[in-house]
Design a protein around this motif. Structure first.
Motif, PDB file in Angstrom:
ATOM      1  N   GLN A 248      -5.491   0.866  -3.950  1.00 41.88           N
ATOM      2  CA  GLN A 248      -4.517   0.443  -2.943  1.00 41.88           C
ATOM      3  C   GLN A 248      -3.974  -0.946  -3.254  1.00 41.88           C
ATOM      4  O   GLN A 248      -2.767  -1.205  -3.137  1.00 41.88           O
ATOM      5  CB  GLN A 248      -5.160   0.453  -1.556  1.00 41.88           C
ATOM      6  CG  GLN A 248      -4.206   0.069  -0.432  1.00 41.88           C
ATOM      7  CD  GLN A 248      -4.883   0.060   0.932  1.00 41.88           C
ATOM      8  OE1 GLN A 248      -6.080   0.298   1.050  1.00 41.88           O
ATOM      9  NE2 GLN A 248      -4.114  -0.212   1.972  1.00 41.88           N
ATOM     10  N   TYR A 249      -4.854  -1.847  -3.671  1.00 38.30           N
ATOM     11  CA  TYR A 249      -4.452  -3.216  -4.004  1.00 38.30           C
ATOM     12  C   TYR A 249      -3.425  -3.216  -5.135  1.00 38.30           C
ATOM     13  O   TYR A 249      -2.383  -3.871  -5.042  1.00 38.30           O
ATOM     14  CB  TYR A 249      -5.686  -4.024  -4.397  1.00 38.30           C
ATOM     15  CG  TYR A 249      -5.390  -5.381  -4.989  1.00 38.30           C
ATOM     16  CD1 TYR A 249      -5.139  -6.484  -4.169  1.00 38.30           C
ATOM     17  CD2 TYR A 249      -5.363  -5.565  -6.378  1.00 38.30           C
ATOM     18  CE1 TYR A 249      -4.871  -7.736  -4.713  1.00 38.30           C
ATOM     19  CE2 TYR A 249      -5.090  -6.806  -6.923  1.00 38.30           C
ATOM     20  CZ  TYR A 249      -4.847  -7.887  -6.090  1.00 38.30           C
ATOM     21  OH  TYR A 249      -4.571  -9.120  -6.640  1.00 38.30           O
TER      22      TYR A 249
ATOM     23  N   TYR B  25      -8.048  -9.485  -8.325  1.00 36.59           N
ATOM     24  CA  TYR B  25      -8.514  -8.597  -7.258  1.00 36.59           C
ATOM     25  C   TYR B  25      -9.828  -9.104  -6.668  1.00 36.59           C
ATOM     26  O   TYR B  25     -10.019  -9.090  -5.444  1.00 36.59           O
ATOM     27  CB  TYR B  25      -8.700  -7.178  -7.802  1.00 36.59           C
ATOM     28  CG  TYR B  25      -9.301  -6.229  -6.802  1.00 36.59           C
ATOM     29  CD1 TYR B  25      -8.662  -5.963  -5.590  1.00 36.59           C
ATOM     30  CD2 TYR B  25     -10.516  -5.588  -7.056  1.00 36.59           C
ATOM     31  CE1 TYR B  25      -9.215  -5.088  -4.662  1.00 36.59           C
ATOM     32  CE2 TYR B  25     -11.071  -4.716  -6.137  1.00 36.59           C
ATOM     33  CZ  TYR B  25     -10.418  -4.471  -4.938  1.00 36.59           C
ATOM     34  OH  TYR B  25     -10.966  -3.614  -4.022  1.00 36.59           O
TER      35      TYR B  25
ATOM     36  N   GLU C 152      -1.597  -0.607  -6.300  1.00 35.92           N
ATOM     37  CA  GLU C 152      -0.390   0.152  -5.994  1.00 35.92           C
ATOM     38  C   GLU C 152       0.609  -0.677  -5.194  1.00 35.92           C
ATOM     39  O   GLU C 152       1.824  -0.512  -5.332  1.00 35.92           O
ATOM     40  CB  GLU C 152      -0.751   1.434  -5.240  1.00 35.92           C
ATOM     41  CG  GLU C 152      -1.349   2.501  -6.143  1.00 35.92           C
ATOM     42  CD  GLU C 152      -1.631   3.796  -5.409  1.00 35.92           C
ATOM     43  OE1 GLU C 152      -1.638   3.783  -4.158  1.00 35.92           O
ATOM     44  OE2 GLU C 152      -1.847   4.824  -6.082  1.00 35.92           O
ATOM     45  N   GLU C 153       0.105  -1.575  -4.364  1.00 33.30           N
ATOM     46  CA  GLU C 153       0.983  -2.471  -3.611  1.00 33.30           C
ATOM     47  C   GLU C 153       1.718  -3.435  -4.534  1.00 33.30           C
ATOM     48  O   GLU C 153       2.728  -4.023  -4.151  1.00 33.30           O
ATOM     49  CB  GLU C 153       0.173  -3.249  -2.573  1.00 33.30           C
ATOM     50  CG  GLU C 153      -0.313  -2.372  -1.412  1.00 33.30           C
ATOM     51  CD  GLU C 153      -1.221  -3.119  -0.460  1.00 33.30           C
ATOM     52  OE1 GLU C 153      -1.562  -4.300  -0.764  1.00 33.30           O
ATOM     53  OE2 GLU C 153      -1.610  -2.553   0.584  1.00 33.30           O
ATOM     54  N   GLN C 154       1.198  -3.584  -5.762  1.00 33.32           N
ATOM     55  CA  GLN C 154       1.851  -4.431  -6.758  1.00 33.32           C
ATOM     56  C   GLN C 154       2.634  -3.595  -7.775  1.00 33.32           C
ATOM     57  O   GLN C 154       3.080  -4.111  -8.796  1.00 33.32           O
ATOM     58  CB  GLN C 154       0.796  -5.273  -7.486  1.00 33.32           C
ATOM     59  CG  GLN C 154      -0.007  -6.186  -6.556  1.00 33.32           C
ATOM     60  CD  GLN C 154      -0.998  -7.038  -7.325  1.00 33.32           C
ATOM     61  OE1 GLN C 154      -0.688  -7.574  -8.385  1.00 33.32           O
ATOM     62  NE2 GLN C 154      -2.195  -7.170  -6.801  1.00 33.32           N
TER      63      GLN C 154
ATOM     64  N   ASP D 225       0.174   1.736 -10.948  1.00 33.78           N
ATOM     65  CA  ASP D 225      -0.429   3.012 -10.549  1.00 33.78           C
ATOM     66  C   ASP D 225      -1.135   3.744 -11.692  1.00 33.78           C
ATOM     67  O   ASP D 225      -1.534   4.894 -11.541  1.00 33.78           O
ATOM     68  CB  ASP D 225       0.638   3.925  -9.935  1.00 33.78           C
ATOM     69  CG  ASP D 225       1.792   4.207 -10.893  1.00 33.78           C
ATOM     70  OD1 ASP D 225       1.725   3.771 -12.061  1.00 33.78           O
ATOM     71  OD2 ASP D 225       2.765   4.844 -10.456  1.00 33.78           O
TER      72      ASP D 225
END
Length: 248
Positions: free
Chosen positions: A35-36, A56, A38-40, A43
């Motif tokens: 999730q961390y 992270y 993918e927000e950037q 993927d």
């Protein structure tokens, strides 16, 4: 990356024979990591760098995560990226250089003799549940065995006449003696309590819950906390405290 995590979990389960609790822990940690990134806009595991993983970890620390939690996340990342490299998903292991934060270890909680007496006396009634609880607490205190060993005991593992248990762990057996007080509590439970708990069920296990099923670690932990509260014990009290106290 979700599909790769699922393959990783399958590998742990079928090849490494990892425990289900550990697999679930890995999955929780890795889903948060996904999730961390993918927000950037990241993927694919090939896009994750060592610097990205360090960022992270810093993010987790900035969220107020405890050192033990951060260390567990790092262990999950190391295991996952080792798998990615082994199976050819990535050329380099980006998690290889991650270092776990220093975890401050507290001295183990130990009950005084007076606190132990008060705790054991809380299960002093004659109901089937209290007879079971008293036998479990007395046996744990008398032997210092692990909680997992306590709840895994079978009827055939108890020799009342000779006053010893047979404990099994990873295919190994060991004989553990217990004292007369624990023997008396066991006899009372076996004669007056166990059959009532089993009702119409049948079980080879020495201790069961009120439904006649195998006692869980969580169930035992709850009863220890409950009796500790009744006994007025204000310090740290877990299902391991009696074991530590027995070894003092």
């Amino acid at each position: 990356m979700t599909e790769i995590i699922q393959k990783f979990s399958l590998y742990l389960r079928e090849v490494r024979k990892t425990s289900e609790n550990t697999i679930l822990s890995y999955e929780r940690d890795l889903k948060k990591m996904v999730q961390y990134f993918e927000e950037q806009g990241i993927d694919r595991p090939q896009q994750i760098t060592a610097m990205g993983l360090n960022s992270y970890i810093l993010y987790l620390e900035s969220q107020g995560k405890k050192p033990a939690t951060v260390s567990r996340n790092i262990a999950s990342l190391k295991a996952f990226f080792h798998y990615l490299q082994k199976d050819g998903y990535v050329k380099e292991n980006a998690a290889e250089g991650l270092k776990a934060p220093r975890v401050e270890r507290k001295a183990p909680a130990i009950l005084s003799e007076e606190e132990t007496f008060r705790l054991l006396e809380q299960a002093g009634g004659l109901t089937p549940k209290e007879l079971r609880d008293r036998a479990m607490l007395e046996l744990l205190y008398a032997t210092g065995i692990r909680v997992s060993e306590l709840i895994s005991l079978k009827l055939s593992d108890v020799n009342l006449q000779m006053e010893y248990l047979t404990c099994r762990d990873s295919g190994r057996e060991r004989i553990v003696p217990f004292n007369a007080v624990a023997k008396q509590a066991l006899e009372a439970y076996l004669e007056q309590g166990r059959a009532a708990l089993l009702s119409e069920e049948d079980s080879s296990y020495l201790f069961t819950n009120c439904s006649g099923q195998v006692m869980s670690r969580q169930g035992f932990w709850k009863l220890v906390k409950s009796y500790g509260k009744k006994a007025g014990i204000t310090g740290e009290l877990t299902s391991h405290t009696l074991r530590r106290s027995a070894a003092r």
